[in-house]
Scaffold this motif. Structure first.
Motif: not given
Length: 90
Positions: A2-4, A41-43, A68-77
């Motif tokens: 649901t979340g962004p 709520g999105e960790s 690779a497809a997720l870019g900066d999402i894993p580990g940073e966001r």
């Protein structure tokens, strides 16, 4: 989903890997108050993805393709991702 951040995960994976099945499970509530919980709520997420691009590809390489497809999402966001990637018919 649901979340962004969950929506962005879905968009990036769809664009890069053309999944035949995609499910993004937000596990963050199970980790509330623990290390890595940033209060959004999105960790923490589990990704179930099926793509023809995974045919003949090792489990490790599939994980690398998703990351690779997720870019900066894993580990940073996002603090934690569990990835369950398979090819059609597996």
């Amino acid at each position: 989903m649901t979340g962004p951040i969950a929506q962005e995960i879905a968009q990036r994976l769809t664009a890069a890997l053309a999944p035949t099945q995609l499910e993004i499970v937000n596990d963050s509530a199970h980790h509330a108050g623990h290390m890595g919980d940033d209060g959004t709520g999105e960790s923490h997420f589990t990704i179930h993805i099926e793509s023809a691009q995974f045919e003949g590809v090792s489990r490790l390489q599939r994980q690398r393709m998703v990351n690779a497809a997720l870019g900066d999402i894993p580990g940073e966001r996002v603090h934690a991702l569990a990835i369950k990637a398979r090819a059609p018919g597996e």
